[in-house]
Scaffold this motif. Structure first.
Motif, PDB file in Angstrom:
ATOM      1  N   ALA A 205       0.405  -1.081  -0.140  1.00  0.00           N
ATOM      2  CA  ALA A 205      -0.169  -0.179  -0.085  1.00  0.00           C
ATOM      3  C   ALA A 205       0.347   1.593  -0.642  1.00  0.00           C
ATOM      4  N   SER A 206       2.093   0.774  -0.131  1.00  0.00           N
ATOM      5  CA  SER A 206       3.378   2.320   0.637  1.00  0.00           C
ATOM      6  C   SER A 206       3.101   3.018  -0.860  1.00  0.00           C
ATOM      7  N   GLY A 207       2.702   2.893  -2.002  1.00  0.00           N
ATOM      8  CA  GLY A 207       2.442   3.319  -3.608  1.00  0.00           C
ATOM      9  C   GLY A 207       1.045   4.032  -3.833  1.00  0.00           C
ATOM     10  N   LEU A 208       0.226   3.822  -2.936  1.00  0.00           N
ATOM     11  CA  LEU A 208      -0.996   3.790  -3.294  1.00  0.00           C
ATOM     12  C   LEU A 208      -1.842   4.920  -1.737  1.00  0.00           C
ATOM     13  N   ILE A 209      -2.340   6.936  -3.080  1.00  0.00           N
ATOM     14  CA  ILE A 209      -2.787   7.406  -2.193  1.00  0.00           C
ATOM     15  C   ILE A 209      -4.817   7.038  -1.528  1.00  0.00           C
ATOM     16  N   PRO A 215      -3.919  12.522   7.163  1.00  0.00           N
ATOM     17  CA  PRO A 215      -3.034  13.431   6.382  1.00  0.00           C
ATOM     18  C   PRO A 215      -1.178  13.337   6.337  1.00  0.00           C
ATOM     19  N   GLU A 216      -0.897  12.240   7.951  1.00  0.00           N
ATOM     20  CA  GLU A 216       0.789  12.239   7.630  1.00  0.00           C
ATOM     21  C   GLU A 216       1.025  11.130   7.129  1.00  0.00           C
ATOM     22  N   ILE A 217      -0.035  10.025   7.195  1.00  0.00           N
ATOM     23  CA  ILE A 217       0.279   8.767   5.970  1.00  0.00           C
ATOM     24  C   ILE A 217       0.784   9.740   5.113  1.00  0.00           C
ATOM     25  N   ASN A 218      -0.444  10.380   4.271  1.00  0.00           N
ATOM     26  CA  ASN A 218      -0.550  10.278   2.743  1.00  0.00           C
ATOM     27  C   ASN A 218       0.536  11.564   2.340  1.00  0.00           C
ATOM     28  N   THR A 219       0.898  12.001   3.393  1.00  0.00           N
ATOM     29  CA  THR A 219       2.555  13.417   3.078  1.00  0.00           C
ATOM     30  C   THR A 219       3.783  12.166   3.496  1.00  0.00           C
ATOM     31  N   LYS A 220       3.643  12.033   3.747  1.00  0.00           N
ATOM     32  CA  LYS A 220       5.331  10.344   4.619  1.00  0.00           C
ATOM     33  C   LYS A 220       5.262   9.077   2.957  1.00  0.00           C
ATOM     34  N   LYS A 221       3.783   9.229   2.189  1.00  0.00           N
ATOM     35  CA  LYS A 221       3.845   8.267   0.944  1.00  0.00           C
ATOM     36  C   LYS A 221       4.505   9.379  -0.387  1.00  0.00           C
ATOM     37  N   ILE A 222       4.212  10.044  -0.492  1.00  0.00           N
ATOM     38  CA  ILE A 222       4.644  11.165  -1.323  1.00  0.00           C
ATOM     39  C   ILE A 222       5.979  12.004  -1.264  1.00  0.00           C
ATOM     40  N   LYS A 274       8.755  17.633  -4.028  1.00  0.00           N
ATOM     41  CA  LYS A 274       8.194  16.181  -3.081  1.00  0.00           C
ATOM     42  C   LYS A 274       6.602  16.949  -2.261  1.00  0.00           C
ATOM     43  N   GLY A 275       7.449  17.743  -0.885  1.00  0.00           N
ATOM     44  CA  GLY A 275       6.923  18.495   0.206  1.00  0.00           C
ATOM     45  C   GLY A 275       5.832  19.323  -0.906  1.00  0.00           C
ATOM     46  N   ALA A 276       5.850  20.213  -1.876  1.00  0.00           N
ATOM     47  CA  ALA A 276       4.330  20.459  -2.630  1.00  0.00           C
ATOM     48  C   ALA A 276       3.234  19.822  -2.797  1.00  0.00           C
ATOM     49  N   VAL A 277       3.958  18.748  -3.580  1.00  0.00           N
ATOM     50  CA  VAL A 277       3.053  17.862  -3.897  1.00  0.00           C
ATOM     51  C   VAL A 277       2.046  17.234  -2.880  1.00  0.00           C
ATOM     52  N   ALA A 278       2.849  16.795  -1.748  1.00  0.00           N
ATOM     53  CA  ALA A 278       2.409  17.311  -0.529  1.00  0.00           C
ATOM     54  C   ALA A 278       1.368  17.519  -0.147  1.00  0.00           C
ATOM     55  N   GLU A 279       1.900  18.626   0.297  1.00  0.00           N
ATOM     56  CA  GLU A 279       0.789  19.408   0.526  1.00  0.00           C
ATOM     57  C   GLU A 279      -0.087  20.032  -0.220  1.00  0.00           C
ATOM     58  N   VAL A 280      -0.227  20.300  -1.217  1.00  0.00           N
ATOM     59  CA  VAL A 280      -1.624  19.952  -2.571  1.00  0.00           C
ATOM     60  C   VAL A 280      -2.417  18.874  -2.012  1.00  0.00           C
ATOM     61  N   VAL A 281      -2.220  18.065  -2.458  1.00  0.00           N
ATOM     62  CA  VAL A 281      -2.675  16.687  -2.468  1.00  0.00           C
ATOM     63  C   VAL A 281      -3.950  17.094  -0.656  1.00  0.00           C
ATOM     64  N   GLU A 283      -3.956  19.055   1.435  1.00  0.00           N
ATOM     65  CA  GLU A 283      -4.923  19.579   1.651  1.00  0.00           C
ATOM     66  C   GLU A 283      -6.502  19.729   0.407  1.00  0.00           C
ATOM     67  N   TYR A 284      -6.275  20.069  -0.242  1.00  0.00           N
ATOM     68  CA  TYR A 284      -6.873  19.105  -1.409  1.00  0.00           C
ATOM     69  C   TYR A 284      -8.064  17.951  -0.783  1.00  0.00           C
ATOM     70  N   LEU A 285      -7.304  16.746  -0.042  1.00  0.00           N
ATOM     71  CA  LEU A 285      -8.516  15.841   1.258  1.00  0.00           C
ATOM     72  C   LEU A 285      -8.599  16.434   2.545  1.00  0.00           C
ATOM     73  N   ARG A 286      -8.392  16.886   2.948  1.00  0.00           N
ATOM     74  CA  ARG A 286      -8.060  17.879   4.006  1.00  0.00           C
ATOM     75  C   ARG A 286     -10.072  17.680   4.017  1.00  0.00           C
ATOM     76  N   PRO A 287     -10.492  18.870   3.601  1.00  0.00           N
ATOM     77  CA  PRO A 287     -12.651  18.538   3.924  1.00  0.00           C
ATOM     78  C   PRO A 287     -12.861  17.212   3.183  1.00  0.00           C
ATOM     79  N   VAL A 288     -12.505  16.371   2.107  1.00  0.00           N
ATOM     80  CA  VAL A 288     -13.195  15.215   1.858  1.00  0.00           C
ATOM     81  C   VAL A 288     -13.131  14.272   2.723  1.00  0.00           C
ATOM     82  N   ARG A 289     -12.229  14.374   3.789  1.00  0.00           N
ATOM     83  CA  ARG A 289     -12.333  13.438   4.706  1.00  0.00           C
ATOM     84  C   ARG A 289     -13.400  13.941   6.007  1.00  0.00           C
TER      85      ARG A 289
END
Ligand code: TYM
Length: 334
Positions: A205-209, A215-222, A274-281, A283-289
């Motif tokens: 699952a390490s390549g799966l968002i 958020p911490e899990i997805n940041t780490k994966k990215i 990668k840090g910037a991608v993690a932030e965009v992902v 922040e995009y997903l936070r309200p969805v969750r």
């Protein structure tokens, strides 16, 4: 003039959808519901092919519905329903199976892949007949377009072939649907293996968002996504599949062009990118969750939406099925 119709479906297999499901399909569902007469379903019958635990399947189906709503699917602007609530899917599915050649079904790449991984006696016949049920899902609603990711292209082709065959054998009954497959986002790749598609059935699952992960899990994966040798943030699928995948994700979620992003990171390293991608992902997903969890607190509300959806879907599906039964010569019940 009436609006063109779209239909699409998603499996409730894992509870959480992944980023590929969203960018390849659900994002388009949300966009198309305004301009189209849209039918969207959670395909719980298809999920049976992987023998899920009954309790989990029921829960994951509700989680899927909550997630679709949280992502912007709006029951005021579309018909949202559960596949098994509309019995016509199975009924037309059987007709489609009788219309499909054994060799034709054997050539479906998803079936071939799965049957190579699982030994013959353990693979269900449902994996083989899966695309015929999918064809029924689409044809019941006389859909003009089917928004899906690249991996479903072959199933849509089969659906078109079956519709054409039926029409020429029994008279024009079905509209011939087209895939609605975008260039960008139609295939999101695994972060650890950027030549394979992101998939819930990946070995690790390490390549799966997953959209609902913390958020911490997805940041780490990215941040630990596989990149390539070199330092340049540049879109080049052959030489830089990992970076190109991250660029696609960044671009589709932020609405900025790939060229703009390449410029922004000109001279900077992969770490910053990668840090910037993690932030965009994240922040995009936070309200969805948050919204998904909130919606799950009121299953009565979700069920009410699904009841209305099933009624609207049944009205269309029953009309198509009775036309089909009549054309193929089944004696009507007196
Ligand atoms: P499913 O549940 O596997 O996936 C749902 C949608 O997500 C897309 N998708 C991707 N897009 C881009 N990159 C990826 N890595 C990625 N992984 C998945 C899929 O293409 C799909 O659009 N057979 C279908 C469900 C189905 C269906 C239908 C779809 C059943 N009946 C009728 C359309 C119309 C499936 O298993 O999708």
């Amino acid at each position: 003039m009436s609006k063109p119709r779209v239909l699409s479906g998603i499996q409730p297999t894992n509870g959480s959808f992944h980023l590929g499901n969203y960018l390849g399909a659900v994002k388009q569902w949300v966009e198309l519901q305004e301009s189209h007469d849209a039918f969207y379903c959670v395909v719980d019958l298809h999920a049976l092919t992987s023998s899920p635990d009954p309790k989990e399947l029921r829960q994951n189906t509700l989680v899927s519905v909550a997630q679709l709503l949280a992502l912007g699917v709006d029951p005021e602007h579309c018909t949202l329903f559960i596949q098994s609530h509309v019995a016509e899917h199975n009924q037309l599915g059987w007709v489609m199976e009788c219309l499909t050649g054994f060799g034709e079904a054997s050539r479906m790449t998803q079936f071939k892949d799965k049957s190579q991984k699982i030994e013959n006696d353990r693979i269900g016949v449902g994996v083989f007949t899966y695309p015929m049920l999918m064809a029924a899902d689409i044809l019941l609603y006389q859909a003009d377009q089917v928004p899906v990711g690249e991996d479903q292209r072959q199933h849509i082709e089969l659906t078109r072939d079956l519709a054409t065959r039926f029409n020429s054998q029994y008279g024009k009954t079905f509209r011939i649907p087209e895939g609605y497959i975008l260039k960008e986002g139609a295939k999101i790749y695994d972060l650890q293996d950027p030549t394979s598609k992101m998939s819930k059935s990946a070995e690790s699952a390490s390549g799966l968002i997953e959209l609902l992960d913390a958020p911490e899990i997805n940041t780490k994966k990215i941040k630990s996504a596989v990149t390539d040798t070199g330092r340049e943030v540049r879109f080049d699928v052959a030489q830089k599949p990992g970076i190109s995948n991250l660029l696609t994700i960044y671009s589709t979620l932020s609405g900025r062009s790939v060229a703009e992003i390449e410029n922004e990171f000109d001279g900077k390293g992969y770490g910053d990118f990668k840090g910037a991608v993690a932030e965009v992902v994240v922040e995009y997903l936070r309200p969805v969750r948050t919204k998904t969890l909130e919606l799950l607190g009121d299953p009565g509300h979700l069920n009410a939406i699904l009841r209305v959806g099933a009624d609207k879907a049944s009205a269309v599906a029953s009309k198509t099925l009775s036309d089909v039964y009549e054309r193929i010569g089944l004696l009507a019940r007196g």
